[in-house]
Design a protein around this motif. Sequence first.
Motif, PDB file in Angstrom:
ATOM      1  N   GLU A   1       0.800  -1.239   0.000  1.00 56.67           N
ATOM      2  CA  GLU A   1       0.000   0.000   0.000  1.00 56.67           C
ATOM      3  C   GLU A   1       0.829   1.285   0.000  1.00 56.67           C
ATOM      4  O   GLU A   1       0.469   2.242  -0.692  1.00 56.67           O
ATOM      5  CB  GLU A   1      -0.968  -0.005   1.183  1.00 56.67           C
ATOM      6  N   PRO A   2       1.965   1.358   0.713  1.00 58.74           N
ATOM      7  CA  PRO A   2       2.739   2.609   0.666  1.00 58.74           C
ATOM      8  C   PRO A   2       3.256   2.965  -0.730  1.00 58.74           C
ATOM      9  O   PRO A   2       3.664   4.095  -0.974  1.00 58.74           O
ATOM     10  CB  PRO A   2       3.921   2.337   1.613  1.00 58.74           C
ATOM     11  N   PHE A   3       3.207   1.999  -1.664  1.00 56.13           N
ATOM     12  CA  PHE A   3       3.760   2.214  -3.000  1.00 56.13           C
ATOM     13  C   PHE A   3       2.688   2.321  -4.088  1.00 56.13           C
ATOM     14  O   PHE A   3       3.014   2.376  -5.260  1.00 56.13           O
ATOM     15  CB  PHE A   3       4.754   1.086  -3.317  1.00 56.13           C
ATOM     16  N   TRP A   4       1.439   2.366  -3.685  1.00 58.29           N
ATOM     17  CA  TRP A   4       0.352   2.524  -4.649  1.00 58.29           C
ATOM     18  C   TRP A   4       0.449   3.889  -5.328  1.00 58.29           C
ATOM     19  O   TRP A   4       0.912   4.871  -4.756  1.00 58.29           O
ATOM     20  CB  TRP A   4      -1.004   2.405  -3.964  1.00 58.29           C
ATOM     21  N   GLY A   5      -0.023   3.946  -6.576  1.00 58.85           N
ATOM     22  CA  GLY A   5      -0.111   5.214  -7.288  1.00 58.85           C
ATOM     23  C   GLY A   5       1.202   5.728  -7.860  1.00 58.85           C
ATOM     24  O   GLY A   5       1.283   6.880  -8.277  1.00 58.85           O
ATOM     25  N   LYS A   6       2.229   4.899  -7.898  1.00 57.33           N
ATOM     26  CA  LYS A   6       3.532   5.330  -8.404  1.00 57.33           C
ATOM     27  C   LYS A   6       3.863   4.706  -9.766  1.00 57.33           C
ATOM     28  O   LYS A   6       4.961   4.871 -10.269  1.00 57.33           O
ATOM     29  CB  LYS A   6       4.621   4.979  -7.393  1.00 57.33           C
ATOM     30  N   GLY A   7       2.902   3.971 -10.351  1.00 60.08           N
ATOM     31  CA  GLY A   7       3.133   3.355 -11.655  1.00 60.08           C
ATOM     32  C   GLY A   7       3.910   2.049 -11.603  1.00 60.08           C
ATOM     33  O   GLY A   7       4.264   1.493 -12.645  1.00 60.08           O
ATOM     34  N   ILE A   8       4.192   1.557 -10.411  1.00 59.41           N
ATOM     35  CA  ILE A   8       5.000   0.345 -10.262  1.00 59.41           C
ATOM     36  C   ILE A   8       4.278  -0.874 -10.822  1.00 59.41           C
ATOM     37  O   ILE A   8       4.863  -1.656 -11.582  1.00 59.41           O
ATOM     38  CB  ILE A   8       5.379   0.128  -8.779  1.00 59.41           C
ATOM     39  N   ALA A   9       3.014  -1.056 -10.469  1.00 57.75           N
ATOM     40  CA  ALA A   9       2.259  -2.218 -10.952  1.00 57.75           C
ATOM     41  C   ALA A   9       2.133  -2.180 -12.464  1.00 57.75           C
ATOM     42  O   ALA A   9       2.308  -3.205 -13.137  1.00 57.75           O
ATOM     43  CB  ALA A   9       0.879  -2.271 -10.300  1.00 57.75           C
ATOM     44  N   SER A  10       1.855  -1.027 -13.013  1.00 58.26           N
ATOM     45  CA  SER A  10       1.706  -0.902 -14.458  1.00 58.26           C
ATOM     46  C   SER A  10       2.986  -1.294 -15.184  1.00 58.26           C
ATOM     47  O   SER A  10       2.962  -2.044 -16.167  1.00 58.26           O
ATOM     48  CB  SER A  10       1.295   0.522 -14.818  1.00 58.26           C
ATOM     49  N   LYS A  11       4.119  -0.814 -14.694  1.00 57.05           N
ATOM     50  CA  LYS A  11       5.408  -1.130 -15.309  1.00 57.05           C
ATOM     51  C   LYS A  11       5.726  -2.619 -15.157  1.00 57.05           C
ATOM     52  O   LYS A  11       6.187  -3.267 -16.101  1.00 57.05           O
ATOM     53  CB  LYS A  11       6.501  -0.277 -14.673  1.00 57.05           C
ATOM     54  N   ALA A  12       5.469  -3.175 -13.985  1.00 60.00           N
ATOM     55  CA  ALA A  12       5.737  -4.599 -13.745  1.00 60.00           C
ATOM     56  C   ALA A  12       4.885  -5.481 -14.651  1.00 60.00           C
ATOM     57  O   ALA A  12       5.382  -6.473 -15.209  1.00 60.00           O
ATOM     58  CB  ALA A  12       5.484  -4.939 -12.276  1.00 60.00           C
ATOM     59  N   ILE A  13       3.621  -5.124 -14.825  1.00 60.37           N
ATOM     60  CA  ILE A  13       2.736  -5.901 -15.694  1.00 60.37           C
ATOM     61  C   ILE A  13       3.216  -5.828 -17.137  1.00 60.37           C
ATOM     62  O   ILE A  13       3.235  -6.836 -17.844  1.00 60.37           O
ATOM     63  CB  ILE A  13       1.281  -5.422 -15.544  1.00 60.37           C
ATOM     64  N   LYS A  14       3.619  -4.655 -17.588  1.00 62.03           N
ATOM     65  CA  LYS A  14       4.133  -4.525 -18.954  1.00 62.03           C
ATOM     66  C   LYS A  14       5.371  -5.384 -19.151  1.00 62.03           C
ATOM     67  O   LYS A  14       5.478  -6.127 -20.129  1.00 62.03           O
ATOM     68  CB  LYS A  14       4.439  -3.068 -19.294  1.00 62.03           C
ATOM     69  N   LEU A  15       6.316  -5.282 -18.220  1.00 62.77           N
ATOM     70  CA  LEU A  15       7.542  -6.074 -18.331  1.00 62.77           C
ATOM     71  C   LEU A  15       7.244  -7.574 -18.327  1.00 62.77           C
ATOM     72  O   LEU A  15       7.817  -8.330 -19.111  1.00 62.77           O
ATOM     73  CB  LEU A  15       8.505  -5.714 -17.195  1.00 62.77           C
ATOM     74  N   MET A  16       6.349  -8.004 -17.439  1.00 65.02           N
ATOM     75  CA  MET A  16       6.027  -9.431 -17.327  1.00 65.02           C
ATOM     76  C   MET A  16       5.317  -9.938 -18.577  1.00 65.02           C
ATOM     77  O   MET A  16       5.676 -11.002 -19.103  1.00 65.02           O
ATOM     78  CB  MET A  16       5.177  -9.698 -16.082  1.00 65.02           C
ATOM     79  N   THR A  17       4.331  -9.214 -19.064  1.00 65.65           N
ATOM     80  CA  THR A  17       3.601  -9.699 -20.244  1.00 65.65           C
ATOM     81  C   THR A  17       4.514  -9.722 -21.470  1.00 65.65           C
ATOM     82  O   THR A  17       4.487 -10.690 -22.235  1.00 65.65           O
ATOM     83  CB  THR A  17       2.334  -8.863 -20.524  1.00 65.65           C
ATOM     84  N   ASP A  18       5.333  -8.715 -21.645  1.00 62.43           N
ATOM     85  CA  ASP A  18       6.290  -8.708 -22.759  1.00 62.43           C
ATOM     86  C   ASP A  18       7.232  -9.905 -22.655  1.00 62.43           C
ATOM     87  O   ASP A  18       7.491 -10.597 -23.641  1.00 62.43           O
ATOM     88  CB  ASP A  18       7.102  -7.414 -22.796  1.00 62.43           C
ATOM     89  N   TYR A  19       7.770 -10.138 -21.467  1.00 59.94           N
ATOM     90  CA  TYR A  19       8.698 -11.245 -21.258  1.00 59.94           C
ATOM     91  C   TYR A  19       8.039 -12.597 -21.568  1.00 59.94           C
ATOM     92  O   TYR A  19       8.606 -13.429 -22.279  1.00 59.94           O
ATOM     93  CB  TYR A  19       9.221 -11.232 -19.820  1.00 59.94           C
ATOM     94  N   VAL A  20       6.847 -12.807 -21.062  1.00 63.30           N
ATOM     95  CA  VAL A  20       6.158 -14.085 -21.271  1.00 63.30           C
ATOM     96  C   VAL A  20       5.840 -14.296 -22.749  1.00 63.30           C
ATOM     97  O   VAL A  20       6.107 -15.372 -23.303  1.00 63.30           O
ATOM     98  CB  VAL A  20       4.882 -14.169 -20.403  1.00 63.30           C
TER      99      VAL A  20
END
Length: 110
Positions: A32-51
Amino acid sequence: MYWKGQFVGEIGIEIKEDVFRLSAEMGYFIGEPFWGKGIASKAIKLMTDYVFNNFNIIRIEAGVFDFNKPSMRVLEKNDFSIESIKRNAVIKNGKIINDHIWVKLKELKE
């Protein structure tokens, strides 16, 4: 996963088997302290591209609990679309809730 040297969450993929072997299920969590910083969005992009680039996978799906609208927005930003809503599929904190299934399909070359 780490952001600016701090552990902020996790992301993972489970590749399915047998007749579902071209599909994978993705799950993720950001503290929760890291919500709203674009971290999840970037991680999802990296993961889907990698897979999609490294495995014989053409479909990635992610389930999101009914109340988690920010997670749904993050998936939508990453070109996932809502495929179905599994009604009364989850019990969380003593409440029965819906599970929204979001999917991203790999663009197939003809």
